[in-house]
Design an enzyme around this catalytic site. Structure first.
Site, PDB file in Angstrom:
ATOM      1  N   ASN A 118     -14.887  20.485 109.082  1.00  0.00           N
ATOM      2  CA  ASN A 118     -16.288  21.299 109.364  1.00  0.00           C
ATOM      3  C   ASN A 118     -16.588  22.207 107.741  1.00  0.00           C
ATOM      4  O   ASN A 118     -15.405  22.404 107.259  1.00  0.00           O
ATOM      5  CB  ASN A 118     -16.032  22.174 110.492  1.00  0.00           C
ATOM      6  N   CYS A 130     -18.789  14.208 114.961  1.00  0.00           N
ATOM      7  CA  CYS A 130     -18.740  15.530 115.835  1.00  0.00           C
ATOM      8  C   CYS A 130     -18.670  15.201 117.171  1.00  0.00           C
ATOM      9  O   CYS A 130     -19.046  14.235 117.843  1.00  0.00           O
ATOM     10  CB  CYS A 130     -19.958  16.259 115.706  1.00  0.00           C
ATOM     11  N   HIS A 170     -24.410  20.450 114.673  1.00  0.00           N
ATOM     12  CA  HIS A 170     -24.360  21.690 115.367  1.00  0.00           C
ATOM     13  C   HIS A 170     -25.761  22.403 115.521  1.00  0.00           C
ATOM     14  O   HIS A 170     -25.936  23.372 115.729  1.00  0.00           O
ATOM     15  CB  HIS A 170     -23.435  22.583 114.878  1.00  0.00           C
ATOM     16  N   TYR A 192     -24.442  24.524 120.462  1.00  0.00           N
ATOM     17  CA  TYR A 192     -24.802  25.619 119.230  1.00  0.00           C
ATOM     18  C   TYR A 192     -26.052  26.301 119.171  1.00  0.00           C
ATOM     19  O   TYR A 192     -26.229  27.254 118.385  1.00  0.00           O
ATOM     20  CB  TYR A 192     -24.166  24.930 118.018  1.00  0.00           C
ATOM     21  N   ARG A 222     -10.302  31.069 108.560  1.00  0.00           N
ATOM     22  CA  ARG A 222     -11.283  31.029 109.713  1.00  0.00           C
ATOM     23  C   ARG A 222     -11.386  32.470 110.297  1.00  0.00           C
ATOM     24  O   ARG A 222     -12.454  32.864 110.604  1.00  0.00           O
ATOM     25  CB  ARG A 222     -10.786  30.075 110.537  1.00  0.00           C
TER      26      ARG A 222
HETATM   27  C1  G6P Z   1     -16.343  22.162 118.626  1.00  0.00           C
HETATM   28  C2  G6P Z   1     -16.969  21.700 117.591  1.00  0.00           C
HETATM   29  C3  G6P Z   1     -16.113  21.415 116.300  1.00  0.00           C
HETATM   30  C4  G6P Z   1     -15.232  22.465 116.186  1.00  0.00           C
HETATM   31  C5  G6P Z   1     -14.500  22.801 117.610  1.00  0.00           C
HETATM   32  C6  G6P Z   1     -13.636  24.171 117.207  1.00  0.00           C
HETATM   33  O1  G6P Z   1     -16.087  21.210 119.504  1.00  0.00           O
HETATM   34  O2  G6P Z   1     -18.027  20.531 117.506  1.00  0.00           O
HETATM   35  O3  G6P Z   1     -16.728  21.366 115.038  1.00  0.00           O
HETATM   36  O4  G6P Z   1     -14.168  22.228 115.339  1.00  0.00           O
HETATM   37  O5  G6P Z   1     -15.284  23.017 118.467  1.00  0.00           O
HETATM   38  O6  G6P Z   1     -12.779  24.290 118.266  1.00  0.00           O
HETATM   39  P1  G6P Z   1     -11.702  25.337 118.245  1.00  0.00           P
HETATM   40  O7  G6P Z   1     -10.758  25.216 119.493  1.00  0.00           O
HETATM   41  O8  G6P Z   1     -10.972  25.212 116.872  1.00  0.00           O
HETATM   42  O9  G6P Z   1     -12.302  26.631 118.522  1.00  0.00           O
END
Ligand code: G6P
Length: 464
Positions: free
Chosen positions: A151, A173, A203, A259, A97
């Site tokens: 995701n 989600c 999103h 988003y 990531r």
């Molecule tokens: C949101 C999204 C998720 C994602 C998350 C990331 O809630 O809906 O799809 O996984 O944020 O959170 P993070 O703490 O990993 O940045």
């Protein structure tokens, strides 16, 4: 469903979100006759699996339950005769990531784990794995439900249903959950007295809201949440609170999701992300530190409940949604949920066989979406573009076709220009090469003919 000794499997069981999942099952202990919970991970995730798995066992024990919690690296053993399989894995772990974010940002282009170049690469890494899991499921648990929150959830779910042929798939989600809570709070009305209709793709969806007298409250909410006098909040830990333009949202007449900021106010989101990149604090880098702290907490043999610190993650409520979906299928509860599911004409602007994220009750047969119809022109064009981009990305993920990948990059609204599309695609292919066997031909070609691309990626990663 008549089974009364449920076997529930979670792939990516070593995730820091697992305590939320266990808490969700415990909350529903009277609705779900669980016998076994299997947490599965891979060798690289073994240490995390053991730490969070032991904590899961403590949580179950503290709740006075006799559920068996199994920890394993053997996915096939876990899948045998499963009733529900949930997926929350991350191919390449958080380091992948970090690359999804840093490579695009190093060129001043948005890098995000589900949107733009990063999101497409997460799909390239993940889709072959979900299809592999489905192959195992066909053999080992042909009647199981697949609950996906890996995701990019929309694309992964579409790959499972359309290309894996696993119709019993529901994608989840947490974003709609946050929007429901926000609407209830702004209107001062209990959430269960409001009626929501969400439609779009993961999103990238909009919603409308009615009260229990049938009055539509969408316009009022647009004023309350995005009006000139309001300080706007994204309500997601991972999304910067840049403000939407009120007049534009009012013109659309639909509530956006958090988003949409990446698309409607891309320049502001980009400026903020570049700032984070320059400080060495992209979201993935921050999350890696949060996660390390969480696992230190999880190691405490006295900790037998989900710690508050987990709320620092953006995905809070995700697992709870998964547990509710499972309970609703098992008990035919008809809980109203927003699910990524096959379109089947729900949104008339989008292909019949694609996956959309929409509202509807969850029954013993799965999600039954409410009809949405079509979008106003200002939303129709962009959602059709986004869906076309998703379908092309999925095709590239499955075939490893370089031309399809480049096409997906070129049409993605967050990737500016064909030359940049090619630069980012080539660099990300090099950065992630160990997880992309389907692209091996293209990767070898880049390595042999573009030494400057390889050198750029190596230098960037060394400066991590
Ligand atoms: C949101 C999204 C998720 C994602 C998350 C990331 O809630 O809906 O799809 O996984 O944020 O959170 P993070 O703490 O990993 O940045």
């Amino acid at each position: 469903m008549v089974r009364n000794a449920l076997k529930i499997v979670t792939i990516g069981g070593g995730s820091s979100y697992t305590p939320e999942l266990i808490e969700g099952y415990i909350k529903r202990k009277d609705e779900l006759p669980i016998k076994e919970i299997w947490l599965v991970d891979i060798e690289d995730g073994k240490e995390k699996l053991e730490i969070v798995g032991d904590m899961a066992k403590r949580m179950v024990k503290a709740a006075g339950l006799d559920w068996e919690v199994h920890l394993t690296l053997d996915r096939r053993e876990a899948l045998k005769d499963a009733d529900f399989v949930s997926t929350q894995f991350r191919v390449g772990l958080l380091d992948a990531r970090i690359k999804d974010e840093r490579v695009p940002l190093s060129h001043g282009v948005l890098g995000q784990e589900t949107n733009g170049a990063g999101g497409m690469f997460k799909a390239f890494r993940t889709i072959p794995v979900i299809l592999d899991i489905i192959n195992d499921m066909k053999e080992l648990c042909p009647d199981a439900w697949l609950v996906n929150f890996t995701n990019p959830a929309g694309m992964v779910t579409e790959a499972a249903i359309k290309h894996g042929g696993w119709k019993k798939t529901a994608g989840l989600c947490n974003v709609p959950i946050g929007h429901k809570k926000q609407a209830a709070e702004k209107l001062g009305i209990d959430e269960d007295k409001l009626f929501f209709k969400f439609a779009g793709i993961n999103h990238f969806h909009w919603h409308r809201v009615w009260d229990d007298e049938g009055n539509e409250r969408t316009a009022e909410l647009i004023d309350l949440i995005y009006g000139p006098k309001t300080e706007q909040e994204s309500h997601l830990k991972n999304i910067f609170d840049a403000s939407f333009h009120y007049e534009q949202i009012k013109d659309l007449g639909l509530l956006p999701c958090g988003y949409h900021r990446y698309y409607y106010i891309e320049d502001e989101m980009l400026a903020h992300s570049v700032e984070e990149f320059e400080k060495g604090e992209t979201r993935a880098q921050v999350v890696k530190e949060t996660e390390a702290r969480l696992f230190e907490l999880y190691k405490d043999p006295k900790l037998d409940y989900k710690p508050k610190e987990l709320e620092q993650r953006g995905g809070t409520h995700y697992s709870d949604a998964a547990c509710e979906l499972i309970a609703s299928i098992y008990n035919d509860k008809r809980t109203e949920m927003v699910v990524s599911t096959q379109n089947n004409g729900t949104i008339t602007d989008l292909p019949y066989d694609c996956v959309v994220e929409v509202s509807g009750p969850v029954t013993a047969h799965g999600h039954e979406p409410y009809n949405w119809g079509n979008f106003p022109p200002a939303a129709r064009g962009i959602i059709q573009l986004m869906k076309g981009m998703e379908e092309t990305t999925i095709r590239a993920a499955i075939t490893g076709d370089y031309g399809a990948a480049l096409h997906a990059f070129t049409i993605n609204p967050l990737v500016p220009g064909g030359k940049m599309a090619k630069t980012l695609l080539d660099e990300l292919l090099i950065a992630h090469k160990e997880y992309l066997p389907q692209f091996s031909e293209a990767i070898t070609r880049i390595e042999e003919t573009q030494p400057e691309t390889v050198a750029y990626v190596e230098k960037l990663m060394a400066s991590n």
